[in-house]
Write a protein that holds these residues in place. Structure first.
Motif, PDB file in Angstrom:
ATOM      1  N   ALA A 428      -5.536   5.269   7.393  1.00  0.00           N
ATOM      2  CA  ALA A 428      -5.153   4.037   6.693  1.00  0.00           C
ATOM      3  C   ALA A 428      -5.429   4.145   5.197  1.00  0.00           C
ATOM      4  CB  ALA A 428      -5.910   2.851   7.287  1.00  0.00           C
ATOM      5  N   GLY A 429      -4.447   3.789   4.401  1.00  0.00           N
ATOM      6  CA  GLY A 429      -4.599   3.750   2.952  1.00  0.00           C
ATOM      7  C   GLY A 429      -4.455   5.083   2.258  1.00  0.00           C
ATOM      8  N   ARG A 430      -4.307   6.175   3.015  1.00  0.00           N
ATOM      9  CA  ARG A 430      -4.255   7.495   2.400  1.00  0.00           C
ATOM     10  C   ARG A 430      -3.031   7.636   1.489  1.00  0.00           C
ATOM     11  NH1 ARG A 430      -8.357  10.574   2.155  1.00  0.00           N
ATOM     12  NH2 ARG A 430      -8.748  10.172   4.364  1.00  0.00           N
ATOM     13  N   ARG A 431      -1.880   7.185   1.979  1.00  0.00           N
ATOM     14  CA  ARG A 431      -0.659   7.386   1.201  1.00  0.00           C
ATOM     15  C   ARG A 431      -0.667   6.586  -0.088  1.00  0.00           C
ATOM     16  NH1 ARG A 431       4.542   5.366   0.630  1.00  0.00           N
ATOM     17  NH2 ARG A 431       6.142   6.967   0.304  1.00  0.00           N
ATOM     18  N   SER A 432      -1.163   5.343  -0.025  1.00  0.00           N
ATOM     19  CA  SER A 432      -1.172   4.522  -1.236  1.00  0.00           C
ATOM     20  C   SER A 432      -2.087   5.128  -2.289  1.00  0.00           C
ATOM     21  CB  SER A 432      -1.607   3.095  -0.899  1.00  0.00           C
ATOM     22  OG  SER A 432      -2.905   3.082  -0.331  1.00  0.00           O
ATOM     23  N   GLY A 433      -3.207   5.754  -1.870  1.00  0.00           N
ATOM     24  CA  GLY A 433      -4.083   6.410  -2.835  1.00  0.00           C
ATOM     25  C   GLY A 433      -3.402   7.577  -3.524  1.00  0.00           C
ATOM     26  N   VAL A 434      -2.647   8.356  -2.761  1.00  0.00           N
ATOM     27  CA  VAL A 434      -1.908   9.473  -3.351  1.00  0.00           C
ATOM     28  C   VAL A 434      -0.832   8.953  -4.294  1.00  0.00           C
ATOM     29  CG1 VAL A 434      -0.343  11.382  -2.833  1.00  0.00           C
ATOM     30  CG2 VAL A 434      -2.393  11.045  -1.446  1.00  0.00           C
ATOM     31  N   SER A 435      -0.139   7.893  -3.897  1.00  0.00           N
ATOM     32  CA  SER A 435       0.914   7.326  -4.756  1.00  0.00           C
ATOM     33  C   SER A 435       0.344   6.862  -6.088  1.00  0.00           C
ATOM     34  CB  SER A 435       1.603   6.156  -4.042  1.00  0.00           C
ATOM     35  OG  SER A 435       2.241   6.577  -2.865  1.00  0.00           O
ATOM     36  N   ASP A 436      -0.829   6.237  -6.042  1.00  0.00           N
ATOM     37  CA  ASP A 436      -1.474   5.807  -7.290  1.00  0.00           C
ATOM     38  C   ASP A 436      -1.819   7.012  -8.160  1.00  0.00           C
ATOM     39  OD1 ASP A 436      -1.294   3.198  -6.467  1.00  0.00           O
ATOM     40  OD2 ASP A 436      -3.345   3.085  -5.723  1.00  0.00           O
ATOM     41  N   ALA A 437      -2.302   8.091  -7.533  1.00  0.00           N
ATOM     42  CA  ALA A 437      -2.653   9.290  -8.293  1.00  0.00           C
ATOM     43  C   ALA A 437      -1.416   9.949  -8.897  1.00  0.00           C
ATOM     44  CB  ALA A 437      -3.404  10.274  -7.399  1.00  0.00           C
ATOM     45  N   VAL A 438      -0.307   9.938  -8.173  1.00  0.00           N
ATOM     46  CA  VAL A 438       0.938  10.504  -8.720  1.00  0.00           C
ATOM     47  C   VAL A 438       1.372   9.723  -9.951  1.00  0.00           C
ATOM     48  CG1 VAL A 438       3.396  10.847  -8.266  1.00  0.00           C
ATOM     49  CG2 VAL A 438       1.727  11.469  -6.525  1.00  0.00           C
TER      50      VAL A 438
END
Length: 558
Positions: A428-438
């Protein structure tokens, strides 16, 4: 020109129940003793004579054959999201209408004084006192969740060559049951399929027309109407185009809405561009509305019934199309609608609501004599396991017959689904963290912190794949498990590629340098593979989750 293989049923073979609705195009009846795809109650939509005169039978036939012609996961997903035409109904040589599934119960609401109605988005486009009275408390987070579900659905439809066209609150239904809001589309015969339209004369719901006489037959038209819906949900009204209130709730989503309302179709963001901002908004939105939004008239105009036939009711507050209030008469098992509606997955599918597995561990006593008892129990279990292993090894070395039946896993389908559900929650939440980093990397901010996010995400994906391999999932669809494995592996590959982007642009960073690097292209390719696999997995997983009372997910959750 006819579409091959379209299922046809004579009207005389139908056992019609109550009339459920009547509109400008025709009437809808409940159908007894028949099921769509072997499990869903059926309704029959019969066109009026003047509508039949402008009906393109070949286009309707292609709609009927479209769904069963899709891969299993796609067909299941579409059948779960929309009342798609399932079979033609004929009288002599004339096509009179078609069969489709009823609106699921979760997409209906009971409104005062107790009438059951289809839960159209139109109920949400009113001042909050009215919404609270008719629907119940609806939070900003739930509204963002509904927009996320709808954007994902429309984006996938566009990928299949389907255009909603008359995208309006009357054709969109909502459900707030469960952890994640969901949507359901009706009046699918008014949609366009790969440039084909069933009705020669296409209409737009008043107040939801495209600007400057633009034709409602393109994905760009759907994008405009989606942005309009987003704005009006936060204005709490059925008119208006000012995204200011939406921007106050979430700036990124408000900016997308402003672009989506552009009079230049090419300037409108694709529905896929909304997914990450809506996911972040859903995660962070408050559970209460600003005080100003909650004020307003205590009495609001009841949403008017429109041309959306499936959402209409009989005079006097009778049941809508979606209500399963009628009963099949006693007799033989209801017949499945003839023709290949959906390919059927293999494996057992036990019915019934979710109940916790019988072997769910109880909380152990924390101290004292109870703790000593627990310790002895644990030692006993260990001794038992050691004894079983020794017996297994002994039997394996004693020349036992290879034809002797092996002891199968004691796992049930429910327990395996629960184990997979638990593993999914760890992501949970892994993808949104990567999107923010991108996004941070594209702005050349905190590059080393971004790199660490990518590394942690890649390591986490690898760990999830390792855990997935240890699970016993033989009662679940093999393709579904394979899709999840591919999704996480491709996501990890994309994460590692983003980390290489940081290495390539450090010391000479610019947005152009980031998006022009070779590693960026590798990341984009891996991300596209991951997205495709995630969508395939979610389409098959969500019916399993519903089967056992678990929360459904969207592909952006992976």
């Amino acid at each position: 020109m006819s579409g091959p293989g379209a299922a046809r049923i004579a009207r005389s073979e139908l056992v019609l129940g109550a009339e459920l609705g009547s509109g400008g195009q025709g009437k809808v009846w409940a159908v007894e003793k028949r099921l769509v795809n072997g499990k869903w109650p059926v309704v029959y939509k019969e066109y009026k004579p003047d509508t039949q005169a402008q009906l393109r039978i070949d286009a309707l036939e292609r709609m009927v054959t479209f769904l069963p012609g899709q891969p299993l996961s796609v067909g299941q997903w579409l059948a779960e999201q929309a009342a798609w035409p399932a079979a033609l109904v004929t009288e002599g040589s004339q096509v009179r209408g078609f069969l489709m599934r009823q609106i699921p119960d979760e997409f209906c609401i009971t409104v005062p004084p107790g009438d059951r109605k289809a839960a159209g988005f139109e109920f949400l486009l009113n001042p909050l006192p009215y919404v609270n009275k008719m629907v119940g408390i609806v939070t900003p987070r739930q509204v963002f969740g509904l927009l996320l579900a709808l954007a994902d659905t429309l984006e996938r439809l566009h990928g299949l060559g389907v255009v909603a066209g008359d995208l309006s609150p009357k054709n969109l239904l909502f459900s707030l049951a469960g952890a994640r809001p969901n949507c359901f589309l009706i009046d699918c015969d008014a949609m366009g399929l790969r440039g084909d339209w069933v009705l020669l004369k296409r209409v737009q719901t008043p107040g939801w027309q495209l600007p400057d006489g633009e034709a409602p037959e393109t994905p760009e038209g759907d994008r405009y109407k989606f942005a309009l819906l987003a704005v009006r949900l936060f204005l709490h009204e059925q008119h208006g185009q000012d995204p200011a209130e939406l921007r106050r709730m979430d700036r990124a989503v408000g900016d997308l809405a402003e672009r989506g309302l552009s009079r230049t179709p090419a300037g409108r963001p694709a529905l896929g561009d909304w997914l990450d901002p809506l996911r972040r908004a859903f995660d962070s939105a408050p559970l209460t509305w600003p005080t100003a939004a909650q004020a307003g008239p205590q009495m609001a105009t009841v949403p008017t019934a429109g041309p959306g036939l499936l959402g209409s009711t009989r005079p006097g507050g009778s049941r809508p199309v979606g209500q399963r209030g009628h009963r099949n008469s006693a007799g033989p098992r209801p017949a499945t609608v003839s023709g290949p509606v959906l390919p059927q997955p293999s494996g057992p599918f036990p019915p019934g609501p979710y109940t916790p597995p019988r072997n769910t561990p109880r909380r152990a006593p924390s101290s004292g004599r109870a703790g000593t008892v627990v310790a002895w129990i644990v030692l006993g279990i260990i001794a038992l396991v050691v004894w079983q292993v020794a017996m297994h090894q002994h039997s394996g070395s004693s020349g036992g017959s290879k034809d002797q039946p092996s002891i199968e896993s004691a796992d049930t389908r429910e327990e395996q689904a629960t184990a997979l559900h638990t593993l999914l929650a760890q992501n949970a939440g892994r993808r949104s963290g990567v999107s923010d980093a991108v996004q941070s990397m594209m702005n050349c901010n905190d590059l080393q912190e971004d790199r660490q996010v990518f590394k942690d995400a890649a390591d986490a994906r690898a760990g999830l794949v390792e855990k997935l391999e240890t699970l016993s999932l033989d009662y679940l669809a093999a393709d579904m498990v394979s899709d999840l494995r591919s999704a996480w592996q491709s996501s990890g590959k994309a994460d590692r590629a983003y980390g290489r982007v940081v290495d390539e642009v450090s010391g000479k960073c610019s947005t152009r340098a980031v998006t022009g690097s070779s590693a960026w292209q590798d990341a984009a390719s891996a991300s596209a593979d991951a997205t495709a696999a995630k969508k395939e997995f979610v389409a098959v997983w969500n019916p399993v989750a519903r089967e056992f009372g678990m929360g459904t997910i969207t592909w952006t959750d992976l």
